[in-house]
Write a protein that holds these residues in place. Sequence first.
Motif: not given
Lengths: 243, 324
Positions: A65-76
């Motif tokens: 779950m963390m690995a998937t959500i953290s794509s958001g951090a890369r996008i931001a």
Amino acid sequence: MNATYMRFELLRTFRNGRFFIFSFAFPLILFFVIAGPNKGETDFEGTGISAPLYYMIGLAAFGAMMATISSGARIAGERSVGWNRQLRITPLHAGSYLGAKVLTAYVMATLSILLMYAAGTILGVRLAAADWLAMTGLILVGLIPFAALGVLIGHLLTVDSIGPVMGGVASLLALLGGTWFPVTSGFMYDLARCLPSYWLVQASHVSIGGGGWGAQGWAVIAAWSVVLSLLAARAYRRDTKRV
Amino acid sequence: MVNDTATRTGVELRGLVKTFRSADGPVRAVRGIDVTIAAGQTVALLGPNGAGKSTTIDMLLGLAEPDAGSVSVFGMAPTAAIDAGAVGAMLQTGALVRDLTVRELVTMMASLYPAPMAVEEVLELAGIEQIAAQRTNKLSGGQTQRVRAAVALVSDPGLLVLDEPTVAMDVEGRHAFWTTMRAFAARGKTIVFATHYLDEADAYADRAVLMARGRVVADGPTTEIKAMVGARTIRATLPDVPLSALGRLPGVVNADRHGDAVILACSDSDAAVRALLDEHAEARDLEISGAGLEQAFLQLTGGEDDDEHDPRGDSAAAAEETLR
Ligand SMILES: Nc1ncnc2c1ncn2[C@@H]1O[C@H](COP(=O)(O)OP(=O)(O)O)[C@@H](O)[C@H]1O
Ligand SMILES: [Mg+2]
């Protein structure tokens, strides 16, 4: 999908050291810290399964779950340097852009799951091949809402605010979803059963004789997937401004 | 991408309007802009900060939807032109994504286009072969700009849009940058660049579109525009020379005296200063100053919009002199 673009997108993610620490090292360390001392416990808290197995499946779901959500951090992060605006003035279509983000998120999630399985095996976890496969398959489906959530918050939040929001949301979802202890009755239970994280954890529990998803599980995952994907697509479409 | 049999119109902006909402009321960033740019032209959008240059460019690139008006690029809507790979741009704000080498980044961007330049060719054109193996997050400001230029050039676009591309560069960097762009323009490409340096517009554009407060206030060959806004003043301590003698010097249009100091308004300050020192070697404390774009624009627009809510930033402009 553009293979060259995809290749560099993955390469970029792999080269980001910070990301590795949070997505991979953190769940692994937790696992060894929590499950290690209880390695020999074969009937963990009366669940009838060993402590390493119990935590391995919980943390596999959490780490993925963390690995998937953290794509958001890369996008931001990319947005903060105006990179998404630069990409918009190329022929790269929204579908390919978002597809690459989701695929990268899944590659990272899969790696994180495999690492956790390896860690579990080190502490003596043994499962039948069919159980490994069933669990992994369901987890991967259960990650769809989280992949969409990553894209959504990546395009809504700034690089400064996304860390705390991501950490908070993920921890809350993990807690309510039963990563750390089973949620079995009362209001919390009813609430949990409406959350995608609950079913994600349930997905990992198929390997220990859990009931799988049933109609409600599939419906909840499908509903969150659709709603979050629509919101993510909308956030992406609107996100053309200078930041 | 765009062959020569296509329409010869490069860019057409018709009645563009864009208003932003902000905490202290609407900001009318662009208030009706009409500009037609022929294919192959190099045009400067010249104006002080807050003039609406970047907002205009955002609309030109389809990054912002105009409130009114239309944009066409080689006869297409911006998105269609972009899909065809006909547009390259260096936006005003922006850096590079990290964790790739320069060559990898350019290769990745090239892969997005239907008919890109060869990667090695772009690296050479942008003058970044030497740093091709460096990571994008380990570059200096000037190097970053050059890599961003390579990213803008990689599709071999018919239209290149540059928004204040040289602001972070030193003199040498600027020179190298514009050498690259000249070479690119020589391939018959259309270039639109925003700048608040009059000299940059003068040196590199065929034509300058002068913008202030969201409007076009003048539009013509750069020589004309320079004559309109480029007026400079020479100030010198020179007690005993009659004003009439000074007024006759080449390049001087008016002479004035404040005590021991004389103030010469010039149409050609270079010629004037040479003549002044030739004929009056005793002149001391020479100062040459540009009127500054902001001031020139205020004169050109006659302050006509003062009753309206002005775009923020107008008054903060022109800190940077046109004189370099
Ligand atoms: N997203 C925005 N929200 C509110 N105001 C904006 C926004 N973008 C630009 N502006 C305002 O619009 C005006 C024009 O800005 P801009 O196009 O960036 O000018 P320039 O590029 O010529 O410096 C400025 O007053 C600026 O503050
Ligand atoms: Mg600007």
